[in-house]
Design an enzyme around this catalytic site. Structure first.
Site, PDB file in Angstrom:
ATOM      1  N   LYS A  41      -2.020  -1.310   1.527  1.00 44.48           N
ATOM      2  CA  LYS A  41      -3.191  -0.442   1.750  1.00 44.48           C
ATOM      3  C   LYS A  41      -4.309  -0.681   0.745  1.00 44.48           C
ATOM      4  CE  LYS A  41      -1.438   3.547  -0.748  1.00 44.48           C
ATOM      5  NZ  LYS A  41      -0.310   4.487  -0.727  1.00 44.48           N
ATOM      6  N   ARG A  97       3.686  16.478  -1.968  1.00 45.48           N
ATOM      7  CA  ARG A  97       2.737  15.874  -1.044  1.00 45.48           C
ATOM      8  C   ARG A  97       3.427  15.941   0.310  1.00 45.48           C
ATOM      9  NH1 ARG A  97       0.113   9.887  -1.562  1.00 45.48           N
ATOM     10  NH2 ARG A  97       1.854   9.425  -0.158  1.00 45.48           N
TER      11      ARG A  97
HETATM   12  C1  LIG Z   1       0.664   4.229  -1.469  1.00 47.52           C
HETATM   13  C2  LIG Z   1       2.052   4.528  -1.110  1.00 47.52           C
HETATM   14  C3  LIG Z   1       3.088   3.721  -1.617  1.00 47.52           C
HETATM   15  C4  LIG Z   1       2.854   2.597  -2.602  1.00 47.52           C
HETATM   16  O1  LIG Z   1       2.589   3.130  -3.864  1.00 47.52           O
HETATM   17  P1  LIG Z   1       2.375   2.161  -5.135  1.00 47.52           P
HETATM   18  O2  LIG Z   1       2.243   3.095  -6.270  1.00 47.52           O
HETATM   19  O3  LIG Z   1       1.135   1.393  -4.852  1.00 47.52           O
HETATM   20  O4  LIG Z   1       3.566   1.305  -5.218  1.00 47.52           O
HETATM   21  C5  LIG Z   1       4.369   3.998  -1.201  1.00 47.52           C
HETATM   22  N1  LIG Z   1       4.629   5.002  -0.343  1.00 47.52           N
HETATM   23  C6  LIG Z   1       3.676   5.798   0.161  1.00 47.52           C
HETATM   24  C7  LIG Z   1       4.046   6.884   1.106  1.00 47.52           C
HETATM   25  C8  LIG Z   1       2.352   5.590  -0.209  1.00 47.52           C
HETATM   26  O5  LIG Z   1       1.400   6.382   0.294  1.00 47.52           O
END
Ligand SMILES: *Cc1c(COP(=O)(O)O)cnc(C)c1O
Length: 366
Positions: free
Chosen positions: A37, A132
């Site tokens: 992302k 969250r």
């Molecule tokens: C963004 C996200 C991740 C990845 O997180 P990082 O800190 O970039 O490794 C994993 N799971 C969810 C649900 C996320 O929104």
């Protein structure tokens, strides 16, 4: 000339970061879902992850997954944010597995999947304290029961996400609870839970500490691969590159100016002006980059320079010694916030470091 501002993307270093983490976690029985992302679904970055031994890619936006599908990447595509009802048709068409917390959404995915003659995989996210997304543990069995009755939906597993909203650390206790919930589902419904997705880059310390990993067999890693840092304390991870992606901007003005503004002080372009302290004359350089292109607070400047502020299009960089010549380029390391904003800015070129021409012409998705 290469464009400025630009992100310099070193695919070799990204590949190294990904394969280092894949190998380390494999010794703990954990696979990696590469999270794209913050890379705006870049096919080149995603490919580097796949070459490193990652077989499933996750993104929070269906638009990014569609871009990676277009690029014909051979991977399981995972939507890691609950689908919007307005997007369920796109989701079942382009996404293999989505993360879900609302039975109403899963019902609509079921209907859309049936219409499209497809089977859609579902991972249920569990709330384990970070507040969250996530189903409350007490409501889990009821949700699974109803989901199992829905046509064209395949229950794939459980997941949780910590350290994002509230900074809650993954530890033996919350990870053990996730494993217990897996066992409860298996014994109640007589099925095998395939994916147990324990968390994100914040889980690395726990995963590599030697603690029991229980049933957890997957982690979703974005920042650790892209920026080489764990995310609980943002420390560099030994053996990883923290400069696989850097940001370069260009000097458009360099003058010796007073450090204290003259006149009555009200608001600046982005609200409160900083306290006006007189530090005598300073060497003030302006770089052609600003809030529209990045998060100025998330830039790590070169030694001997300090970021003093930014408006939409101007970044103030003070230098300890000489002013910088106009036209000079300055390169920064970035934090996650600066990276996300630069990746999504159409004004920032995305350049493949080992082959500068190849990423540049793909504005939007690098
Ligand atoms: C963004 C996200 C991740 C990845 O997180 P990082 O800190 O970039 O490794 C994993 N799971 C969810 C649900 C996320 O929104």
């Amino acid at each position: 000339m290469i464009d400025a501002p630009r992100l310099n993307i070193d695919l070799g270093k990204l590949h190294h970061n990904a394969s280092f983490l894949v190998e380390r976690l494999a010794t703990r029985g954990i696979s990696v879902t590469g999270i794209t992302k913050a890379a705006l679904g870049s096919a080149k970055i995603a490919s580097a992850m796949l070459r490193a031994g990652i077989s499933s890619l996750g993104d929070s936006r269906v638009e990014n997954i569609e871009a990676m599908r277009q690029a014909q990447l051979a991977a399981t595509m995972v939507l890691i944010r609950s689908p919007m009802l307005s997007q369920v048709d796109r989701v079942v068409r382009h996404v293999d597995i989505s993360f879900n917390t609302e039975i109403e959404v899963i019902r609509r995915l079921s209907r859309a999947a049936k219409q499209a003659a497809r089977v859609h995989g579902v991972v249920l996210m569990i709330e384990l304290g970070d507040l969250r997304e996530g189903i409350m543990p007490d409501d889990l069995l009821g949700t699974v029961r109803e989901m199992l009755s829905l046509p064209n939906i395949c229950f794939k597993g459980l997941g949780t996400n910590l350290a994002c909203r509230s900074g809650v650390c993954p530890d033996e206790k919350n990870m053990a609870l996730l494993s217990e919930l897996v066992a409860a589902i298996e014994s109640t419904f007589g099925l095998k839970v395939e994916i147990v997705s324990g968390g994100n880059s914040a889980n690395l310390q726990w995963a590599l500490s030697g603690a029991k990993t229980g049933r957890i067999n997957d982690l979703r890693l974005g920042e650790a691969i892209l920026l080489g840092r764990e995310t609980l304390y943002r420390q560099p991870i030994d053996g990883l590159h923290t400069d696989a992606i850097t940001l370069t901007a260009e000097v458009i003005e360099a003058k010796t100016k007073p450090s204290k503004p003259t006149g009555q002080i009200a608001q600046a372009a982005f609200g409160e002006a900083p306290a006006a302290i007189d530090r005598g004359e300073v060497r003030q350089n302006i770089l052609a980059i600003g809030q529209q292109d990045t998060d100025p607070c998330g830039l790590l400047p070169p030694a001997g320079t300090q970021v003093m502020g930014a408006s939409s299009d101007h970044l103030i960089l003070e230098t300890d010694d000489e002013k910088l010549p106009v036209g000079k380029e300055v390169t920064f390391q970035l934090n996650y916030s600066a990276l996300v904003r630069s990746m999504t800015s159409p004004f920032v070129a995305k350049v493949n470091k080992s082959c500068p021409q190849t990423m540049n012409n793909e504005k939007g998705n690098p």
